[in-house]
Design a protein around this motif. Structure first.
Motif, PDB file in Angstrom:
ATOM      1  N   ASP A  13       0.832  -1.210   0.000  1.00  0.00           N
ATOM      2  CA  ASP A  13       0.000   0.000   0.000  1.00  0.00           C
ATOM      3  C   ASP A  13       0.864   1.255   0.000  1.00  0.00           C
ATOM      4  N   VAL A  14       1.868   1.281   0.853  1.00  0.00           N
ATOM      5  CA  VAL A  14       2.761   2.438   0.927  1.00  0.00           C
ATOM      6  C   VAL A  14       3.556   2.589  -0.358  1.00  0.00           C
ATOM      7  N   PHE A  15       4.062   1.463  -0.891  1.00  0.00           N
ATOM      8  CA  PHE A  15       4.870   1.498  -2.115  1.00  0.00           C
ATOM      9  C   PHE A  15       4.051   2.026  -3.289  1.00  0.00           C
ATOM     10  N   SER A  28      10.820   6.466 -11.999  1.00  0.00           N
ATOM     11  CA  SER A  28      11.792   6.809 -10.965  1.00  0.00           C
ATOM     12  C   SER A  28      12.033   5.606 -10.064  1.00  0.00           C
ATOM     13  N   SER A  29      13.277   5.363  -9.732  1.00  0.00           N
ATOM     14  CA  SER A  29      13.600   4.283  -8.813  1.00  0.00           C
ATOM     15  C   SER A  29      13.100   4.631  -7.421  1.00  0.00           C
ATOM     16  N   LEU A  30      12.826   3.594  -6.642  1.00  0.00           N
ATOM     17  CA  LEU A  30      12.288   3.803  -5.306  1.00  0.00           C
ATOM     18  C   LEU A  30      12.656   2.614  -4.439  1.00  0.00           C
ATOM     19  N   ILE A  31      12.910   2.873  -3.168  1.00  0.00           N
ATOM     20  CA  ILE A  31      13.142   1.785  -2.225  1.00  0.00           C
ATOM     21  C   ILE A  31      12.627   2.184  -0.859  1.00  0.00           C
ATOM     22  N   GLU A 248       4.572   1.123 -14.965  1.00  0.00           N
ATOM     23  CA  GLU A 248       5.633   0.106 -14.978  1.00  0.00           C
ATOM     24  C   GLU A 248       5.324  -0.997 -13.972  1.00  0.00           C
ATOM     25  N   LEU A 249       4.885  -0.627 -12.796  1.00  0.00           N
ATOM     26  CA  LEU A 249       4.561  -1.622 -11.794  1.00  0.00           C
ATOM     27  C   LEU A 249       3.303  -2.390 -12.155  1.00  0.00           C
ATOM     28  N   ASN A 250       2.429  -1.760 -12.911  1.00  0.00           N
ATOM     29  CA  ASN A 250       1.163  -2.392 -13.262  1.00  0.00           C
ATOM     30  C   ASN A 250       1.362  -3.636 -14.119  1.00  0.00           C
ATOM     31  N   ILE A 251       2.529  -3.748 -14.768  1.00  0.00           N
ATOM     32  CA  ILE A 251       2.787  -4.923 -15.596  1.00  0.00           C
ATOM     33  C   ILE A 251       2.806  -6.190 -14.782  1.00  0.00           C
ATOM     34  N   SER A 412      12.192  -0.643  -6.585  1.00  0.00           N
ATOM     35  CA  SER A 412      12.152  -0.737  -8.041  1.00  0.00           C
ATOM     36  C   SER A 412      13.355   0.006  -8.572  1.00  0.00           C
ATOM     37  N   TYR A 413      14.045  -0.613  -9.530  1.00  0.00           N
ATOM     38  CA  TYR A 413      15.185   0.056 -10.176  1.00  0.00           C
ATOM     39  C   TYR A 413      14.791   0.398 -11.600  1.00  0.00           C
ATOM     40  N   CYS A 414      14.853   1.679 -11.918  1.00  0.00           N
ATOM     41  CA  CYS A 414      14.410   2.162 -13.221  1.00  0.00           C
ATOM     42  C   CYS A 414      15.534   2.843 -13.979  1.00  0.00           C
ATOM     43  N   GLY A 415      16.766   2.537 -13.595  1.00  0.00           N
ATOM     44  CA  GLY A 415      17.914   3.097 -14.302  1.00  0.00           C
ATOM     45  C   GLY A 415      18.560   4.237 -13.529  1.00  0.00           C
ATOM     46  N   PRO A 416      19.760   4.622 -13.931  1.00  0.00           N
ATOM     47  CA  PRO A 416      20.453   5.714 -13.245  1.00  0.00           C
ATOM     48  C   PRO A 416      19.761   7.043 -13.465  1.00  0.00           C
TER      49      PRO A 416
END
Length: 417
Positions: A13-15, A28-31, A248-251, A412-416
């Motif tokens: 939920d938070v993510f 955008s990458s996120l952790i 992207e996450l929806n995939i 999620s890593y989405c590149g530099p």
């Protein structure tokens, strides 16, 4: 297990909410560290009453847990038990000197969360107090997280700061050879690439091919088999439809439908000719903790010869979660006129003014080093052949404590950048 499941649901939920907040022209990458956020909020929940307690319990999914605080105590013991990896989990309360805190609350939070109270002078030495707290966080995260609390976060009205810090360092069971790391293009979108240092190894690794929603899962074990990193990789052709991180996450969980015959078919073995249906109301609605745990369950992972290509990366994320949690339904906690934290202090008017969360995670040839801190302020493939796992486009990853099925870090890593 029930607490890990609840924490996992809350983490997603938070993510999802943070992904939605960060939507932009490119992913955008996120952790985040679900363990850190949940633990910090659980300490607050210990002192919440009435409406505030009900809201927190609902958002944190604690309704499905019989004895929340005893379960947290047990979970922390299991996760931090002596092992070949380093995992430090520390809690601390910083309270205004002479403030009337409930002795019962202080006793329970020390017993269940091993969190002692350190007296502070927020009234006349606000910046000094901020420095003390930031130094504690820096020390507990091996100097990885610096200045978690930014200037202005604390005020003379601050009465209580609850802090959770997590530090993890683990070496891969199968290390990557540095000489095999080469610069390669990382596909950020269909039309944009950026160079990354791409690590490579050929290894027999636990692997799963999830036919719907069409993604590969590979598990990278650490030297201690209790911990592993799972990487969830969508097919490259979904880049055609990616316009935001949310999409992207929806995939990972959107429904698929067969395309007309003239549609180009992805040529990777095991993939079918499907296209993404990205309906606005379905964005990120299908990913559940049950699905995530199913896809990464050892019984669904088969050891395969894998050509693994994985970027060497370092992620740093910081977020103020007050707005996010308010949107999720925890609004009264941050409202001084309606917050009920009388389990912490009988003095009315105590509320959470901020919740800061910071994470640093570095993945390289040797292994993973990650730290997090949260502050509360008052299908399986049936053929045996070498598979290619090319993580050269956005992917989801998580670090899990396998015996308890607890997600320590989710990103999620989405590149530099």
């Amino acid at each position: 297990m029930e607490l890990s499941h609840a924490n996992g649901e809350f983490a997603l939920d938070v993510f999802r909410a943070l992904c939605k907040e960060s939507e932009g022209p490119r992913p955008s990458s996120l952790i985040i560290s679900p363990l850190s956020i949940s633990t910090a909020l659980a300490m607050v929940y210990l002192g919440a009453r009435n409406k505030t307690q009900e809201e927190m319990g609902k958002v944190l999914k604690f309704g499905q847990v019989s004895d929340v605080h005893s379960h947290f105590n047990s979970l922390m013991e299991k996760i931090t038990a002596p092992s070949s990896y380093t995992l430090n989990l520390a809690n601390r309360l910083f309270g205004q000197q002479s403030f009337n805190f409930s002795q019962e609350f202080l006793g329970e939070v020390q017993k269940k969360y091993l969190a002692d109270l350190q007296a502070m002078d927020f009234v006349s030495a606000t910046e000094a107090a901020r420095g003390t707290i930031n130094t504690w966080v820096e020390d507990k995260t091996e100097n990885k997280i610096k200045e978690l609390l930014k200037a202005g976060v604390l005020t003379p009205m601050t009465r209580l700061v609850l802090v959770n810090a997590v530090y993890f360092k683990g070496n891969w069971m199968h290390r990557f050879k540095p000489e095999n790391t080469k610069e390669k293009p990382f596909k950020i979108t269909k039309t944009e690439t950026r160079p990354v240092q791409m690590m490579h190894q050929k290894q027999k690794l636990p692997h799963n091919w999830v036919r719907e929603p069409n993604l590969q899962v590979v598990e990278l074990p650490y030297t201690d088999p209790q911990l592993s990193m799972a990487i969830l990789l969508p097919p490259e052709d979904t880049l055609d439809t990616i316009t935001s991180l949310a999409e992207e996450l929806n995939i990972f969980f959107a429904r698929f439908e067969v395309q007309p015959p003239d549609t180009a078919i992805h040529n990777t073995p095991g993939y079918s000719s499907h296209s993404l249906v990205l309906e606005e109301q379905q964005v990120m609605s299908k990913l559940t903790i049950s699905k995530l745990l199913e896809w990464t369950d050892p019984s669904n992972l088969r050891r395969q010869n894998v050509h693994l290509h994985l970027p060497r990366f370092k992620l740093e994320s910081s977020a103020s979660l007050a707005g996010t949690l308010t949107v999720l339904g925890m609004g009264s906690l941050f409202d001084c006129s309606s917050a009920d934290l009388t389990g912490i202090s009988v003095d009315r008017g105590l509320s959470l003014s901020a919740l800061a969360h910071g994470v640093v995670c570095e993945v390289n040839e040797v292994g993973t080093e990650a730290a997090a801190a949260t502050v509360d302020i008052c299908m399986t493939v049936s053929i045996d052949r070498t598979l290619i796992f090319m993580a050269d486009h956005p992917f989801l990853f998580l670090i899990m404590h396998k015996p308890t099925r607890s997600i320590l870090f989710l990103g999620s890593y989405c590149g530099p950048e």
